[in-house]
Design a protein around this motif. Structure first.
Motif, PDB file in Angstrom:
ATOM      1  N   UNK A  17       0.853  -1.186   0.000  1.00  0.00           N
ATOM      2  CA  UNK A  17       0.000   0.000   0.000  1.00  0.00           C
ATOM      3  C   UNK A  17       0.894   1.244   0.000  1.00  0.00           C
ATOM      4  N   UNK A  18       0.358   2.348  -0.440  1.00  0.00           N
ATOM      5  CA  UNK A  18       1.114   3.601  -0.358  1.00  0.00           C
ATOM      6  C   UNK A  18       1.337   3.972   1.103  1.00  0.00           C
ATOM      7  N   UNK A  19       0.634   3.321   2.003  1.00  0.00           N
ATOM      8  CA  UNK A  19       0.763   3.579   3.434  1.00  0.00           C
ATOM      9  C   UNK A  19       1.610   2.507   4.129  1.00  0.00           C
ATOM     10  N   UNK A  20       2.433   1.765   3.350  1.00  0.00           N
ATOM     11  CA  UNK A  20       3.193   0.667   3.941  1.00  0.00           C
ATOM     12  C   UNK A  20       4.206   1.172   4.964  1.00  0.00           C
ATOM     13  N   UNK A  21       4.486   0.321   5.929  1.00  0.00           N
ATOM     14  CA  UNK A  21       5.504   0.604   6.928  1.00  0.00           C
ATOM     15  C   UNK A  21       6.860   0.517   6.247  1.00  0.00           C
ATOM     16  N   UNK A  22       7.716   1.525   6.385  1.00  0.00           N
ATOM     17  CA  UNK A  22       9.002   1.472   5.707  1.00  0.00           C
ATOM     18  C   UNK A  22       9.903   0.341   6.204  1.00  0.00           C
ATOM     19  N   UNK A  23       9.577  -0.237   7.358  1.00  0.00           N
ATOM     20  CA  UNK A  23      10.332  -1.385   7.832  1.00  0.00           C
ATOM     21  C   UNK A  23       9.623  -2.631   7.314  1.00  0.00           C
ATOM     22  N   UNK A  24       9.954  -3.023   6.089  1.00  0.00           N
ATOM     23  CA  UNK A  24       9.288  -4.172   5.476  1.00  0.00           C
ATOM     24  C   UNK A  24      10.079  -5.461   5.670  1.00  0.00           C
ATOM     25  N   UNK A  25      11.278  -5.349   6.223  1.00  0.00           N
ATOM     26  CA  UNK A  25      12.062  -6.539   6.473  1.00  0.00           C
ATOM     27  C   UNK A  25      13.213  -6.254   7.407  1.00  0.00           C
ATOM     28  N   UNK A  26      13.600  -7.283   8.147  1.00  0.00           N
ATOM     29  CA  UNK A  26      14.744  -7.186   9.047  1.00  0.00           C
ATOM     30  C   UNK A  26      15.696  -8.327   8.733  1.00  0.00           C
ATOM     31  N   UNK A  27      16.969  -8.025   8.751  1.00  0.00           N
ATOM     32  CA  UNK A  27      18.015  -9.028   8.580  1.00  0.00           C
ATOM     33  C   UNK A  27      18.730  -9.136   9.917  1.00  0.00           C
ATOM     34  N   UNK A  28      18.686 -10.306  10.533  1.00  0.00           N
ATOM     35  CA  UNK A  28      19.282 -10.529  11.838  1.00  0.00           C
ATOM     36  C   UNK A  28      20.353 -11.594  11.686  1.00  0.00           C
ATOM     37  N   UNK A  29      21.579 -11.269  12.118  1.00  0.00           N
ATOM     38  CA  UNK A  29      22.679 -12.220  11.965  1.00  0.00           C
ATOM     39  C   UNK A  29      23.331 -12.494  13.316  1.00  0.00           C
ATOM     40  N   UNK A  30      23.884 -13.692  13.450  1.00  0.00           N
ATOM     41  CA  UNK A  30      24.512 -14.140  14.683  1.00  0.00           C
ATOM     42  C   UNK A  30      25.709 -15.014  14.340  1.00  0.00           C
ATOM     43  N   UNK A  31      26.756 -14.907  15.142  1.00  0.00           N
ATOM     44  CA  UNK A  31      27.889 -15.821  15.035  1.00  0.00           C
ATOM     45  C   UNK A  31      28.250 -16.263  16.444  1.00  0.00           C
ATOM     46  N   UNK A  32      28.459 -17.543  16.655  1.00  0.00           N
ATOM     47  CA  UNK A  32      28.778 -18.027  18.002  1.00  0.00           C
ATOM     48  C   UNK A  32      30.173 -17.599  18.427  1.00  0.00           C
ATOM     49  N   UNK A  33      30.396 -17.656  19.717  1.00  0.00           N
ATOM     50  CA  UNK A  33      31.714 -17.336  20.253  1.00  0.00           C
ATOM     51  C   UNK A  33      31.704 -16.045  21.029  1.00  0.00           C
TER      52      UNK A  33
END
Length: 116
Positions: A17-33
């Protein structure tokens, strides 16, 4: 891939929609240690995930995030709360100067997919 999560609100064929939330996706990354080894592994994993995250049809800030992740202060894990106040304008200008990805036939519909 391992250590990468994508939370997205759009999908191929979706018409935001023209009223869409600008946060349409999140990229979450993790590395152990712990410590710098884990930080660098996570930073590199995030850069690779950004490159593989194909978003079409809406404006993104992928270039800005790439510039932040590659900035010497970030690479050296020396980022302070004032980082964006000190570097944000230059990082944003460099991101704006980056050439956009070529459009595809799905671009008009707006899509967010992750290339494996």
């Amino acid at each position: 891939g391992e250590g990468v999560r994508v939370d997205a609100a759009l999908f191929e064929g979706c018409r935001p929609s023209v009223h869409y939330d600008p946060l349409v996706g999140k990229l979450i990354c993790f590395a152990p240690g712990d410590g710098d080894v884990a930080f660098q592994a996570c930073r590199e994993r995030t850069l690779a995930a950004l490159e593989g995250y194909d978003i079409q049809g809406v404006n993104t800030n992928k270039s800005l995030h790439r510039n932040i992740l590659m900035h010497p202060e970030f690479v050296n894990n020396e980022v302070l709360l004032s980082f964006m106040a000190r570097h944000g304008a230059a990082l944003s200008a460099a991101a704006a100067a980056s050439p956009p990805a070529p459009p595809s036939k799905a671009a008009a519909a707006g899509s967010a997919t992750r290339r494996e």
